[in-house]
Design a protein around this motif. Structure first.
Motif, short mmCIF file in Angstrom:
data_model
loop_
_atom_site.label_atom_id
_atom_site.label_comp_id
_atom_site.label_asym_id
_atom_site.label_seq_id
_atom_site.Cartn_x
_atom_site.Cartn_y
_atom_site.Cartn_z
N PRO A 1 0.80 -1.23 0.00
CA PRO A 1 0.00 0.00 0.00
C PRO A 1 0.83 1.28 0.00
O PRO A 1 0.33 2.34 -0.37
N ILE A 2 2.09 1.20 0.36
CA ILE A 2 2.95 2.38 0.37
C ILE A 2 3.35 2.78 -1.04
O ILE A 2 3.42 3.96 -1.37
N THR A 3 3.55 1.79 -1.91
CA THR A 3 4.06 2.09 -3.25
C THR A 3 3.12 1.69 -4.39
O THR A 3 3.36 2.06 -5.53
N GLU A 4 2.05 0.93 -4.08
CA GLU A 4 1.22 0.39 -5.15
C GLU A 4 -0.27 0.60 -4.90
O GLU A 4 -0.71 0.70 -3.76
N THR A 5 -1.01 0.63 -5.99
CA THR A 5 -2.47 0.61 -5.94
C THR A 5 -2.92 -0.70 -6.58
O THR A 5 -2.15 -1.33 -7.32
N PHE A 6 -4.14 -1.10 -6.29
CA PHE A 6 -4.63 -2.33 -6.92
C PHE A 6 -6.08 -2.17 -7.32
O PHE A 6 -6.80 -1.32 -6.81
N GLU A 7 -6.47 -3.01 -8.27
CA GLU A 7 -7.84 -3.05 -8.77
C GLU A 7 -8.23 -4.53 -8.87
O GLU A 7 -7.42 -5.36 -9.29
N ILE A 8 -9.43 -4.84 -8.48
CA ILE A 8 -9.93 -6.20 -8.51
C ILE A 8 -10.95 -6.31 -9.65
O ILE A 8 -11.83 -5.46 -9.77
N GLN A 9 -10.82 -7.35 -10.48
CA GLN A 9 -11.77 -7.59 -11.57
C GLN A 9 -12.24 -9.03 -11.56
O GLN A 9 -11.41 -9.94 -11.53
N LEU A 10 -13.53 -9.21 -11.60
CA LEU A 10 -14.11 -10.55 -11.72
C LEU A 10 -14.01 -10.98 -13.19
O LEU A 10 -14.55 -10.31 -14.08
N VAL A 11 -13.31 -12.08 -13.45
CA VAL A 11 -13.15 -12.56 -14.82
C VAL A 11 -14.31 -13.50 -15.16
O VAL A 11 -14.93 -13.38 -16.19
#
Length: 82
Positions: free
Chosen positions: A71-81
């Protein structure tokens, strides 16, 4: 039921991305001038056993928050495939 979920992780927009800059430079060298920025990250695909898609997405979010993304250096996104 098994759900397939992608976790897409990228460096924070405010941080330098040397790999992205190198990729952008390479694209420009190949004559692909329309590309104006590149951010290089990673994609992690999870197969999640769950009763509902919402539960599977919640699990994937917890996994990303606790282990997969910094969380200090990255963002994330979740996608349902599927």
């Amino acid at each position: 039921m098994t759900f397939l979920i992608d976790v897409l992780i990228l460096p924070h927009q405010q941080l330098l991305d040397p790999q992205g800059k190198a990729t952008l430079h390479g694209l420009k060298q190949l004559g692909l001038q329309a590309v104006t920025d590149v951010r290089v990250g990673k994609r992690i695909q999870l197969s999640v056993q769950s009763e509902t898609a919402e539960e599977a997405l919640s699990f994937a979010t917890q996994a990303a928050q606790k282990l997969l993304a910094n969380p200090i250096t990255e963002t994330f996104e979740i996608q349902l495939v599927s």
